[in-house]
Design a protein around this motif. Structure first.
Motif, PDB file in Angstrom:
ATOM      1  N   LEU A   1       0.797  -1.231   0.000  1.00  0.00           N
ATOM      2  CA  LEU A   1       0.000   0.000   0.000  1.00  0.00           C
ATOM      3  C   LEU A   1       0.834   1.288   0.000  1.00  0.00           C
ATOM      4  CD1 LEU A   1      -3.108  -0.720   2.265  1.00  0.00           C
ATOM      5  CD2 LEU A   1      -3.033  -0.358  -0.202  1.00  0.00           C
ATOM      6  N   PRO A   2       1.969   1.324   0.757  1.00  0.00           N
ATOM      7  CA  PRO A   2       2.757   2.571   0.739  1.00  0.00           C
ATOM      8  C   PRO A   2       3.179   3.009  -0.665  1.00  0.00           C
ATOM      9  CG  PRO A   2       3.456   1.191   2.543  1.00  0.00           C
ATOM     10  CD  PRO A   2       2.473   0.374   1.754  1.00  0.00           C
ATOM     11  N   ALA A   3       3.167   2.084  -1.638  1.00  0.00           N
ATOM     12  CA  ALA A   3       3.523   2.467  -3.011  1.00  0.00           C
ATOM     13  C   ALA A   3       2.534   3.481  -3.567  1.00  0.00           C
ATOM     14  CB  ALA A   3       3.571   1.224  -3.914  1.00  0.00           C
ATOM     15  N   ARG A   4       1.329   3.513  -3.025  1.00  0.00           N
ATOM     16  CA  ARG A   4       0.348   4.502  -3.470  1.00  0.00           C
ATOM     17  C   ARG A   4       0.161   5.593  -2.405  1.00  0.00           C
ATOM     18  NH1 ARG A   4       1.387   2.582  -7.389  1.00  0.00           N
ATOM     19  NH2 ARG A   4       0.133   1.959  -9.194  1.00  0.00           N
ATOM     20  N   PHE A   5       1.242   5.818  -1.641  1.00  0.00           N
ATOM     21  CA  PHE A   5       1.169   6.776  -0.551  1.00  0.00           C
ATOM     22  C   PHE A   5       0.706   8.149  -1.020  1.00  0.00           C
ATOM     23  CE2 PHE A   5       3.322  10.144   1.903  1.00  0.00           C
ATOM     24  CZ  PHE A   5       2.700   9.951   3.117  1.00  0.00           C
ATOM     25  N   ALA A   6       1.246   8.607  -2.164  1.00  0.00           N
ATOM     26  CA  ALA A   6       0.914   9.955  -2.647  1.00  0.00           C
ATOM     27  C   ALA A   6      -0.592  10.105  -2.867  1.00  0.00           C
ATOM     28  CB  ALA A   6       1.672  10.255  -3.935  1.00  0.00           C
ATOM     29  N   ALA A   7      -1.210   9.063  -3.444  1.00  0.00           N
ATOM     30  CA  ALA A   7      -2.650   9.132  -3.710  1.00  0.00           C
ATOM     31  C   ALA A   7      -3.428   9.225  -2.395  1.00  0.00           C
ATOM     32  CB  ALA A   7      -3.090   7.918  -4.514  1.00  0.00           C
ATOM     33  N   PHE A   8      -3.035   8.392  -1.428  1.00  0.00           N
ATOM     34  CA  PHE A   8      -3.718   8.445  -0.128  1.00  0.00           C
ATOM     35  C   PHE A   8      -3.485   9.794   0.546  1.00  0.00           C
ATOM     36  CE2 PHE A   8      -4.038   3.842  -0.573  1.00  0.00           C
ATOM     37  CZ  PHE A   8      -5.312   3.623  -0.063  1.00  0.00           C
ATOM     38  N   ARG A   9      -2.244  10.280   0.455  1.00  0.00           N
ATOM     39  CA  ARG A   9      -1.940  11.566   1.079  1.00  0.00           C
ATOM     40  C   ARG A   9      -2.794  12.680   0.449  1.00  0.00           C
ATOM     41  NH1 ARG A   9       3.378  13.376  -0.705  1.00  0.00           N
ATOM     42  NH2 ARG A   9       2.009  13.910  -2.453  1.00  0.00           N
ATOM     43  N   ASN A  10      -2.821  12.717  -0.895  1.00  0.00           N
ATOM     44  CA  ASN A  10      -3.611  13.754  -1.565  1.00  0.00           C
ATOM     45  C   ASN A  10      -5.079  13.672  -1.170  1.00  0.00           C
ATOM     46  OD1 ASN A  10      -1.506  14.921  -2.916  1.00  0.00           O
ATOM     47  ND2 ASN A  10      -1.771  13.690  -4.765  1.00  0.00           N
ATOM     48  N   THR A  11      -5.623  12.445  -1.165  1.00  0.00           N
ATOM     49  CA  THR A  11      -7.030  12.278  -0.805  1.00  0.00           C
ATOM     50  C   THR A  11      -7.259  12.721   0.635  1.00  0.00           C
ATOM     51  OG1 THR A  11      -7.154  10.398  -2.282  1.00  0.00           O
ATOM     52  CG2 THR A  11      -8.943  10.646  -0.711  1.00  0.00           C
ATOM     53  N   LEU A  12      -6.367  12.261   1.513  1.00  0.00           N
ATOM     54  CA  LEU A  12      -6.584  12.536   2.934  1.00  0.00           C
ATOM     55  C   LEU A  12      -6.247  13.970   3.327  1.00  0.00           C
ATOM     56  CD1 LEU A  12      -5.507   9.126   4.493  1.00  0.00           C
ATOM     57  CD2 LEU A  12      -7.800  10.133   4.405  1.00  0.00           C
ATOM     58  N   THR A  13      -5.589  14.726   2.436  1.00  0.00           N
ATOM     59  CA  THR A  13      -5.462  16.158   2.727  1.00  0.00           C
ATOM     60  C   THR A  13      -6.545  16.944   1.997  1.00  0.00           C
ATOM     61  OG1 THR A  13      -3.672  16.153   1.108  1.00  0.00           O
ATOM     62  CG2 THR A  13      -3.057  16.478   3.392  1.00  0.00           C
ATOM     63  N   LEU A  14      -6.715  16.673   0.698  1.00  0.00           N
ATOM     64  CA  LEU A  14      -7.669  17.501  -0.056  1.00  0.00           C
ATOM     65  C   LEU A  14      -9.124  17.212   0.300  1.00  0.00           C
ATOM     66  CD1 LEU A  14      -5.851  17.939  -3.431  1.00  0.00           C
ATOM     67  CD2 LEU A  14      -6.802  19.766  -2.053  1.00  0.00           C
ATOM     68  N   ALA A  15      -9.438  15.992   0.743  1.00  0.00           N
ATOM     69  CA  ALA A  15     -10.828  15.730   1.132  1.00  0.00           C
ATOM     70  C   ALA A  15     -11.227  16.556   2.363  1.00  0.00           C
ATOM     71  CB  ALA A  15     -11.074  14.237   1.337  1.00  0.00           C
ATOM     72  N   PRO A  16     -10.448  16.516   3.468  1.00  0.00           N
ATOM     73  CA  PRO A  16     -10.819  17.375   4.599  1.00  0.00           C
ATOM     74  C   PRO A  16     -10.707  18.866   4.273  1.00  0.00           C
ATOM     75  CG  PRO A  16      -9.055  15.860   5.232  1.00  0.00           C
ATOM     76  CD  PRO A  16      -9.320  15.625   3.797  1.00  0.00           C
ATOM     77  N   VAL A  17      -9.641  19.260   3.569  1.00  0.00           N
ATOM     78  CA  VAL A  17      -9.484  20.683   3.246  1.00  0.00           C
ATOM     79  C   VAL A  17     -10.635  21.146   2.363  1.00  0.00           C
ATOM     80  CG1 VAL A  17      -8.056  22.366   2.002  1.00  0.00           C
ATOM     81  CG2 VAL A  17      -6.986  20.724   3.536  1.00  0.00           C
ATOM     82  N   GLY A  18     -10.995  20.312   1.379  1.00  0.00           N
ATOM     83  CA  GLY A  18     -12.115  20.643   0.503  1.00  0.00           C
ATOM     84  C   GLY A  18     -13.424  20.716   1.275  1.00  0.00           C
TER      85      GLY A  18
END
Lengths: 283, 268
Positions: A55-72
């Motif tokens: 899963l860490p191989a897709r870390f960037a996708a999870f990070r983007n989702t988990l930052t932009l979803a709450p920020v959005g």
């Protein structure tokens, strides 16, 4: 007895539909997430935790989702709240319905086309050209996290406005009058009465928007230019391009688990605030 | 406050207005207005790929909405006033269907169907010379599953506001359960059912993400639009977008009117 049988008959088609196209697919995803990628793509049976370890191989996708979803979600909330307040408290009944409908209308037209409209506005001849006039040359907006954020807020704002409006609309105006009679300044009345009483609406709206953002694919695909990847984009890539079904399934399971945990926490919060609303009622 | 509201409304409508405006441009640029013309509408309507995608979308939306409305209404009728484990199971299913992201439903349906097809097809092909594949059928199934859940929520909501005295009275007056349903219950829940149908149709017609996975070789209009955007924006896409938005709006206005009538009835 006959009623029970009639009910069972009425529920059968829906039950079969759910079993075949909801439960079976979700079970398949869960099973595949423990499997392996076959040599020609797709899936090979097996039982391994390797996909989850990857899963860490897709870390960037999870990070983007988990930052932009709450920020959005937060950005939508901050923009929606004053509008909902305006519609619920300030607007005369005559205009209320029409103004409300005007908020929802864009939501009910294709999100694909509405997102794509921002390519014009954020692209070279849109807002950057305007910024150029006031001396801010070479501002890049399109294909940035900012563009995705704008798309998100634009796409889901109505979903936030509506529940908050409903909560504010239900608010007992006598509470505010009583507060004014007792000499409470308006801003304190807002903070101590209006805001807490609108919390159920705030939480409902935030949850709706957050859930949709967690699975977002279109807005990052159209406005993020392949740079701002969400988990949704990673899933499309894994299933349709690299055809790595086992790993894709693990990513999907992880996404759903994260979502369920967040929703669980939210539901708790809603219950807590629901209880505090009764306290105010008793006052 | 008023200025703020005005700004938000501008934010909501400016992008839509721009698309609609550019769709009337006479020039080839998708992001600039060069004279007025309807030529892009003509081009879109004469483009065989667009028309085929439109036809697929309409067929899928209509059939999935019909199925979702019938099955969803049946389930809603059964669930009203029901208690016990079955009720909890169905409530959970409806919740899951609405809550799981569309993208997960899409991939899950894709790999489940492909796996089942791979299993069944060797036998089926020998027996009938025909094999299962993704396409209209899987689109209808996947869209209908989601919209059926919406229909259940809508119709059940309406059922719960019905006056049970009317149904008792009908029974006391000697009507059969079927007669009571046809003459008392159905007319009262009909607006909610029709609104459910229109919402189901609109959802299916507008859906991109689930369709993207389960369409197989078929192309729906949103899939066509998405792949065209990938190749670059054109005034033709603006024209298609404007037409799609106008059509969705029309459907939803009708759905809203029906729902309002249903609510007005409930209040009476």
């Amino acid at each position: 007895m006959t009623q029970t049988r009639a009910r069972a008959l009425l529920l059968t088609p829906a039950g079969l539909w759910y079993a075949a196209l909801l439960l079976l697919p979700l079970a398949v995803v869960l099973i595949f997430s423990f499997g392996e990628r076959s040599a020609i793509g797709g899936y090979a049976p097996g039982f391994t935790l390797e996909q989850y370890a990857n899963l860490p191989a897709r870390f960037a996708a999870f990070r983007n989702t988990l930052t932009l979803a709450p920020v959005g979600t937060l950005a939508s909330l901050l923009i929606a709240y004053p509008l909902a307040y305006f519609l619920a408290v300030k607007v005369s009944p005559k205009w209320k319905t029409m103004l409300l409908v005007l908020v929802i209308v864009p939501f009910w037209t294709s999100i694909l086309i509405r997102s794509y409209a921002w390519i014009f506005l954020l692209g070279g001849k849109g807002i950057p050209a305007l910024l150029d006039v006031i001396g801010l040359a070479d501002v890049r907006l399109l294909n940035t996290p900012f563009a995705v954020l704008v798309g998100i807020v634009y796409g889901y704002l109505p979903l936030m406005v509506f529940p908050i409006y409903v909560a504010l609309e239900k608010l007992d105006k006598r509470l505010l009058e009583a507060a004014a009679d007792l000499g409470t300044p308006p801003w304190r009345a807002f903070l101590q009465i209006t805001l807490p009483l609108s919390m159920p609406g705030v939480l409902t709206g935030s949850m709706l928007v957050f859930i949709l953002l967690m699975g977002e694919f279109l807005i990052p695909a159209i406005l993020g230019g392949g740079k701002v990847f969400f988990v949704g984009n990673a899933l499309v890539d894994l299933f349709l391009q690299s055809r790595n079904w086992a790993f894709g399934s693990a990513v999907a399971v992880a996404l759903v688990v994260i979502m369920l945990i967040t929703v669980g926490i939210y539901t708790r919060l809603v219950k807590r605030f629901g209880a505090s609303r009764d306290d105010v009622g008793l006052m | 406050m008023r200025l703020y509201a005005l700004a938000v409304y501008a934010f909501l409508y400016l992008p839509i207005a721009i698309i609609a405006l550019f769709s009337f441009s006479a020039g080839r640029s998708a992001s600039q207005m060069q004279g007025f013309s309807l030529q892009w509408y003509g081009r879109a309507l004469n483009n065989p790929f667009v028309m085929e995608a439109l036809w697929t979308s309409v067929r899928v939306a209509f059939l999935s909405a019909v199925l979702a409305t019938i099955v969803g209404t049946m389930a809603a009728l059964a669930l009203t006033g029901m208690r016990g484990r079955m009720r909890r199971v169905f409530d959970l299913l409806v919740q899951i269907a609405v809550m799981i992201p569309g993208i997960v439903i899409g991939i899950a349906t894709l790999i489940a169907l492909v796996s089942v097809f791979d299993l069944v097809n060797p036998w089926l092909e020998v027996a009938t010379g025909w094999k299962l594949q993704l396409g209209i059928g899987s689109l209808i199934g996947a869209h209908g599953l989601f919209t059926m859940s919406l229909v259940v929520l809508l119709v059940r909501g309406r059922m719960e506001t019905l006056d049970p005295a009317l149904i008792e009275a009908s029974g006391d007056l000697g009507a059969t359960p079927m007669g009571t349903f046809r003459q008392v219950t159905l007319p009262q829940i009909l607006p909610a059912i029709l609104a459910g149908f229109l919402l189901a149709f609109t959802f299916s017609f507008d859906d991109f993400i689930i369709a993207f996975f389960v369409a197989g070789a078929e192309t729906t209009l949103p899939i066509y639009v998405f792949s065209s955007i990938r190749r670059g924006v054109t005034p033709e896409i603006n024209a298609i977008g404007t037409m799609v938005m106008a059509a969705s709006l029309l459907m939803l206005i009708v759905a809203q009117l029906l729902l309002r009538r249903s609510q007005a009835q409930a209040r009476r």
